[in-house]
Design a protein around this motif. Structure first.
Motif, PDB file in Angstrom:
ATOM      1  N   GLY A 169      10.389 -38.782  74.879  1.00 12.85           N
ATOM      2  CA  GLY A 169       9.331 -37.988  75.483  1.00 12.85           C
ATOM      3  C   GLY A 169       9.730 -37.396  76.824  1.00 12.85           C
ATOM      4  N   ASP A 170      10.490 -38.158  77.616  1.00 15.92           N
ATOM      5  CA  ASP A 170      10.926 -37.662  78.925  1.00 15.92           C
ATOM      6  C   ASP A 170      11.919 -36.514  78.793  1.00 15.92           C
ATOM      7  N   ASP A 171      12.608 -36.430  77.661  1.00 12.61           N
ATOM      8  CA  ASP A 171      13.605 -35.373  77.448  1.00 12.61           C
ATOM      9  C   ASP A 171      13.007 -34.113  76.835  1.00 12.61           C
ATOM     10  N   SER A 172      11.724 -34.157  76.488  1.00 14.44           N
ATOM     11  CA  SER A 172      11.101 -33.020  75.807  1.00 14.44           C
ATOM     12  C   SER A 172       9.791 -32.611  76.460  1.00 14.44           C
ATOM     13  N   GLU A 173       9.648 -32.900  77.757  1.00  8.07           N
ATOM     14  CA  GLU A 173       8.414 -32.595  78.490  1.00  8.07           C
ATOM     15  C   GLU A 173       7.194 -33.171  77.777  1.00  8.07           C
ATOM     16  N   GLY A 174       7.366 -34.323  77.133  1.00  7.61           N
ATOM     17  CA  GLY A 174       6.260 -34.994  76.468  1.00  7.61           C
ATOM     18  C   GLY A 174       5.908 -34.458  75.094  1.00  7.61           C
ATOM     19  N   ARG A 175       6.694 -33.513  74.578  1.00  5.90           N
ATOM     20  CA  ARG A 175       6.340 -32.903  73.291  1.00  5.90           C
ATOM     21  C   ARG A 175       6.565 -33.846  72.107  1.00  5.90           C
ATOM     22  N   PHE A 176       7.735 -34.536  72.085  1.00  4.81           N
ATOM     23  CA  PHE A 176       8.128 -35.330  70.925  1.00  4.81           C
ATOM     24  C   PHE A 176       8.804 -36.625  71.350  1.00  4.81           C
ATOM     25  N   THR A 177       8.862 -37.537  70.379  1.00  4.29           N
ATOM     26  CA  THR A 177       9.902 -38.558  70.308  1.00  4.29           C
ATOM     27  C   THR A 177      10.533 -38.436  68.919  1.00  4.29           C
ATOM     28  N   TRP A 178      11.882 -38.365  68.875  1.00  5.53           N
ATOM     29  CA  TRP A 178      12.617 -38.347  67.602  1.00  5.53           C
ATOM     30  C   TRP A 178      13.448 -39.617  67.522  1.00  5.53           C
ATOM     31  N   GLN A 179      13.327 -40.361  66.421  1.00  3.76           N
ATOM     32  CA  GLN A 179      14.139 -41.551  66.199  1.00  3.76           C
ATOM     33  C   GLN A 179      14.823 -41.459  64.846  1.00  3.76           C
ATOM     34  N   ASP A 180      16.097 -41.819  64.836  1.00  5.14           N
ATOM     35  CA  ASP A 180      16.920 -41.865  63.630  1.00  5.14           C
ATOM     36  C   ASP A 180      17.014 -43.336  63.250  1.00  5.14           C
ATOM     37  N   GLU A 181      16.353 -43.721  62.142  1.00  2.16           N
ATOM     38  CA  GLU A 181      16.133 -45.139  61.871  1.00  2.16           C
ATOM     39  C   GLU A 181      16.695 -45.591  60.528  1.00  2.16           C
ATOM     40  N   SER A 182      17.075 -46.875  60.487  1.00  2.00           N
ATOM     41  CA  SER A 182      17.451 -47.533  59.250  1.00  2.00           C
ATOM     42  C   SER A 182      16.464 -48.663  58.996  1.00  2.00           C
ATOM     43  N   TRP A 183      15.778 -48.611  57.852  1.00  2.00           N
ATOM     44  CA  TRP A 183      14.800 -49.639  57.499  1.00  2.00           C
ATOM     45  C   TRP A 183      15.389 -50.566  56.446  1.00  2.00           C
ATOM     46  N   PRO A 184      15.289 -51.892  56.624  1.00  2.00           N
ATOM     47  CA  PRO A 184      15.861 -52.829  55.650  1.00  2.00           C
ATOM     48  C   PRO A 184      15.084 -52.815  54.336  1.00  2.00           C
ATOM     49  N   ALA A 185      15.677 -53.446  53.316  1.00  2.00           N
ATOM     50  CA  ALA A 185      15.093 -53.416  51.980  1.00  2.00           C
ATOM     51  C   ALA A 185      13.725 -54.084  51.913  1.00  2.00           C
ATOM     52  N   ASP A 186      13.441 -55.019  52.845  1.00  2.00           N
ATOM     53  CA  ASP A 186      12.150 -55.715  52.831  1.00  2.00           C
ATOM     54  C   ASP A 186      11.156 -55.143  53.851  1.00  2.00           C
TER      55      ASP A 186
END
Length: 358
Positions: A231-248
């Motif tokens: 959010g601090d890098d986009s003037e509060g517009r977004f948060t982008w996260q690149d995530e890996s979710w486990p099988a469970d």
């Protein structure tokens, strides 16, 4: 575009785990929002027959989320640029852009800063920021492109409705230029370092490149996250996260009062239930979840899933950072817990048919 912090952070499961284990009561179901599933199997290519040529700018592109489906917040486009794709120096007065590279290589120059970008890299371009781009490496490049506010796609829709002759008039060109917000600049334009003088200025753009991106791991949810845009890098517009979710991975039924979420599936399979509508989603599928919309999710297929998570307004990562900066006992103090629960905006709901792992 084309005529067109050092605190710890964790992923999406951290919020769910923290709230659900803190004894918070289930909230009453809010009004169903206008959610949207964009399934790749149902996607309609925006390419016109005349543009499908070896020297054309695009290999293919679709619009999983249009401005009218996101209450005007943003447009999400899934694009494959040809190896010869190039856009000269320009800026936009009214909208910001984000490009996340899925595959291939591209060279971006933004605000006078140049980088060659590859899969997993991201660039954020705010308004009034000179930028240009061209594909490198001799192969097509696949990117996710978000423009905010939404409506970017409408210029192309209008061009489909009228002949070249109808569009090639002074009044049509003037209106199209205002709608497109594409303002060309001479390639040798000097970008003022101190934002002084007339014309567009270099703004707080942001490159997220390779191993320089902040990485986080949530032990309770076993979720890995790369905070590619905070959010601090986009003037509060977004948060982008690149995530890996486990099988469970499993998040029970809940809703958010103040923010929307977008999830784009990169790999694996997940089952989303949003506003009572359920789909098993695979690579290339996307779901948009507006505020006040009950939803739940779990990974299916017995293998981990890879997703891009976009939340707006930005700042999601700050609430997780704060939660991880203090002990559980400190977080359970009544005033701290109340404030943290409000920042989370995670509101649990009773589920008549909860997910039960096999």
């Amino acid at each position: 575009m084309f005529s067109h912090s050092n605190a710890l952070a964790t992923g999406f499961a951290a919020l769910a785990t923290l709230v659900l284990t803190s004894g918070s009561l289930a909230a009453e179901a809010p009004a169903r929002g206008v959610h949207y599933f964009g399934l790749k199997s149902e996607a309609i290519s925006q390419m016109q027959a005349k543009d499908r040529r070896p020297d054309g700018p695009m290999v293919d592109w679709s619009v999983p989320l249009t401005g009218d489906r996101t209450e005007g917040a943003f447009t999400l486009q899934d694009e494959i640029w040809n190896s010869t794709f190039k856009v000269p120096l320009h800026f936009h007065k009214k909208h910001a852009e984000v490009f996340f590279i899925m595959d291939g290589q591209v060279e971006w120059t933004v605000g006078g800063e140049t980088h060659v970008m590859s899969a997993g890299d991201l660039v954020y371009i705010p308004p009034n920021t000179p930028h240009k781009v061209h594909v490198v490496g001799g192969k097509p490049m696949h990117t996710l492109f978000v423009s905010t506010p939404g409506g970017y796609e409408e210029e192309d829709q209008i061009s489909r409705q009228f002949s070249k002759e109808a569009l090639d008039t002074p009044v049509a060109k003037a209106f199209a230029a205002a709608l497109g917000d594409f303002n060309p600049l001479p390639d040798d334009t000097v970008v003022p370092a101190d934002n002084a003088g007339p014309g567009p200025h270099r703004d707080a753009h942001h490159f997220a490149l390779g191993n320089k991106v902040r990485t986080a791991f949530n032990k309770s949810g076993n979720v890995s996250s790369r905070i590619v845009l905070g959010g601090d890098d986009s003037e509060g517009r977004f948060t982008w996260q690149d995530e890996s979710w486990p099988a469970d991975f499993n998040v029970p039924l809940h809703f958010h009062k103040r923010h929307y979420e977008v999830f784009y599936i990169v790999g694996g399979a997940v089952e989303w239930t949003v506003g009572g509508e359920a789909h098993v989603m695979h690579a290339g599928d996307v779901v948009y979840i507006p505020p006040n919309t009950p939803h739940k999710v779990h990974v299916v297929g017995g293998v981990a899933a890879h997703l891009l998570f976009i939340q707006g307004p930005g700042g999601y990562e700050a609430t997780v950072d704060l939660a991880n900066a203090y002990s559980k006992a400190e977080r359970e103090r009544p005033a701290a817990k109340a404030a943290l629960d409000t920042l989370h905006d995670f509101n649990a709901l009773k589920d008549p048919s909860p997910y039960k792992p096999k």
